[in-house]
Design an enzyme around this catalytic site. Structure first.
Site, mmCIF file in Angstrom:
data_model
loop_
_atom_site.group_PDB
_atom_site.id
_atom_site.type_symbol
_atom_site.label_atom_id
_atom_site.label_comp_id
_atom_site.label_asym_id
_atom_site.label_seq_id
_atom_site.Cartn_x
_atom_site.Cartn_y
_atom_site.Cartn_z
ATOM 1 N N GLU A 132 0.743 -1.067 -0.171
ATOM 2 C CA GLU A 132 -0.116 0.166 -0.017
ATOM 3 C C GLU A 132 0.705 1.225 -0.026
ATOM 4 O O GLU A 132 0.577 2.160 -0.650
ATOM 5 C CB GLU A 132 -1.097 0.025 1.406
ATOM 6 C CG GLU A 132 -1.631 1.188 1.077
ATOM 7 C CD GLU A 132 -2.806 1.273 2.457
ATOM 8 O OE1 GLU A 132 -3.232 0.207 2.892
ATOM 9 O OE2 GLU A 132 -2.726 2.593 2.882
ATOM 10 N N SER A 229 -1.011 -6.426 7.705
ATOM 11 C CA SER A 229 -0.279 -5.688 8.591
ATOM 12 C C SER A 229 -1.521 -5.260 9.604
ATOM 13 O O SER A 229 -1.246 -5.412 10.881
ATOM 14 C CB SER A 229 -0.268 -4.464 7.775
ATOM 15 O OG SER A 229 -0.085 -3.217 8.532
HETATM 16 O O1 10E Z 1 -1.473 -5.912 5.080
HETATM 17 P P1 10E Z 1 -2.920 -5.343 5.137
HETATM 18 O O2 10E Z 1 -3.518 -5.101 6.494
HETATM 19 O O3 10E Z 1 -2.810 -3.883 4.553
HETATM 20 O O4 10E Z 1 -3.661 -6.058 4.335
HETATM 21 P P2 10E Z 1 -4.796 -7.368 4.277
HETATM 22 O O5 10E Z 1 -4.987 -7.633 2.951
HETATM 23 O O6 10E Z 1 -4.493 -8.089 5.286
HETATM 24 O O7 10E Z 1 -6.054 -6.469 4.696
HETATM 25 C C1 10E Z 1 -6.897 -5.441 3.896
HETATM 26 C C2 10E Z 1 -6.269 -4.343 3.869
HETATM 27 C C3 10E Z 1 -5.734 -3.624 2.811
HETATM 28 C C4 10E Z 1 -6.250 -3.898 1.174
HETATM 29 C C5 10E Z 1 -5.137 -2.237 3.047
HETATM 30 N N1 10E Z 1 -5.871 -1.001 3.152
#
Ligand code: 10E
Ligand code: SF4
Length: 319
Positions: A132, A229
């Site tokens: 991101e 994350s």
């Molecule tokens: O690693 P992140 O938390 O950014 O991603 P994730 O795919 O686990 O959760 C969705 C979050 C997104 C797409 C970032 N805004």
């Protein structure tokens, strides 16, 4: 003595897919239905191994870069967003693109573009190397500096301290970001805030929920993948708010019996990219291990939904 009568699970709510993940996963499913396999996806559509595996079984092909996609094929961009350079590469290879970037990530991209156009220095708080952050920084690389937490504050240098704004990754710890901004402000007292919160509703709601159960839990289990994350932040928040221990697990098979020794209350939650069935799997395993008494703790109700990417809606109308 530890009996199953005094063992319980506190399950935090909201959990499960956020609106952006729901939209992105549906986009790949819909593309497979509408155009047939293979559908290429640049990077993991969301950071969850089970979601990726399930979509792979249905005919999605995950690649790291657009150059791995055959000329003229269909590629979906992940929910984390991409830099403009990636759109250009895809156009150069005549790929048909479906952009599943979460609208709340796009909002941050737009803020970056707006402040860069006014020649501000932009301090982007986020984790180095996260997709991101790479996508957002790619909107205006000459104006954006990454600030990776408190340790990154000392390294920042700006051209004009009166013209500095901070933006952030959407999935950060709310508390840690508040601290980072306060530290930045000691260096740049006129630092401008983002026009609206960049940490999204789903991230902050899940952190609020885990704070509510952490102090009462001897152990908090967070369901989520190791590269997610927002899921990793939930483990940190659980520990910061009083859980004696907290672990991140991809699914029930990762839950270890020895974690439960002497434990009376287990807290349970999941990241924004985690299918609810995986949480149910952990609940079933905990029940087998003597934790059958389950209590839901709801902190905030969520109703956010996003429409599918416009490329899919357009083709659906045309078809
Ligand atoms: O690693 P992140 O938390 O950014 O991603 P994730 O795919 O686990 O959760 C969705 C979050 C997104 C797409 C970032 N805004
Ligand atoms: Fe969008 Fe927030 Fe979900 Fe990320 S975590 S996909 S920004 S709703």
């Amino acid at each position: 003595m530890q009996t199953s009568a005094n063992r319980r699970v506190l399950v935090a709510k909201p959990r499960g897919y956020c609106a952006g993940v729901d939209r992105a996963v549906q986009a790949v499913e819909r593309a497979l239905e509408q155009y047939g396999a293979p559908i290429y996806v640049r990077k993991q559509i969301v950071h969850n191994t089970h979601v990726v595996k399930t979509l792979e079984e249905r005919g999605a092909v995950f690649v790291e870069e657009t150059e791995e996609v055959p000329e003229g094929a269909i590629v979906v961009f992940s929910a984390h967003g991409v830099a403009p350079a990636v759109h250009e590469e895809a156009a150069g290879r005549r790929l048909k693109t479906i952009d599943a970037t979460c609208p709340l990530v796009t909002k941050v991209h737009n803020e970056a573009k707006r402040f860069a156009a006014k020649d501000y220095d932009i301090l982007l708080i986020g984790h180095e190397g996260h997709e991101e952050v790479e996508g957002t920084a790619g909107e205006a690389p000459e104006h954006i500096q990454l600030v990776d937490g408190l340790d990154g504050v000392g390294e920042v240098s700006v051209r004009d301290p009166e013209k500095v704004v901070w933006l952030s990754q959407t999935t950060l710890s709310v508390d840690e970001t508040t601290e980072t901004v306060a530290r930045l402000r000691t260096r740049f007292p006129n630092l401008i805030d983002p026009p609206s919160d960049d940490i999204c509703y789903a991230t902050s709601n899940r952190q609020t929920a885990v704070k509510q159960i952490a102090a009462e839990s001897d152990l908090v289990i967070v369901v989520g993948s190791a590269n997610s994350s927002n899921s990793k932040r939930l483990v940190e928040v659980a520990k910061d708010y009083g859980a004696a221990a907290s672990y991140l697990v991809d699914d029930a098979s990762f839950v270890r019996e020895e974690w439960l020794e002497g434990v009376r209350t287990v807290g349970l939650t999941s990241g924004a990219s985690v299918p609810e069935e995986l949480v149910q799997g952990v609940l079933a395993k905990l029940a087998d291990l003597g934790f059958a008494d389950v209590e839901e703790v709801e902190s905030v109700q969520e109703s956010m939904r996003f429409a599918l990417p416009h490329e899919l809606r357009r083709d659906l109308r045309a078809g």
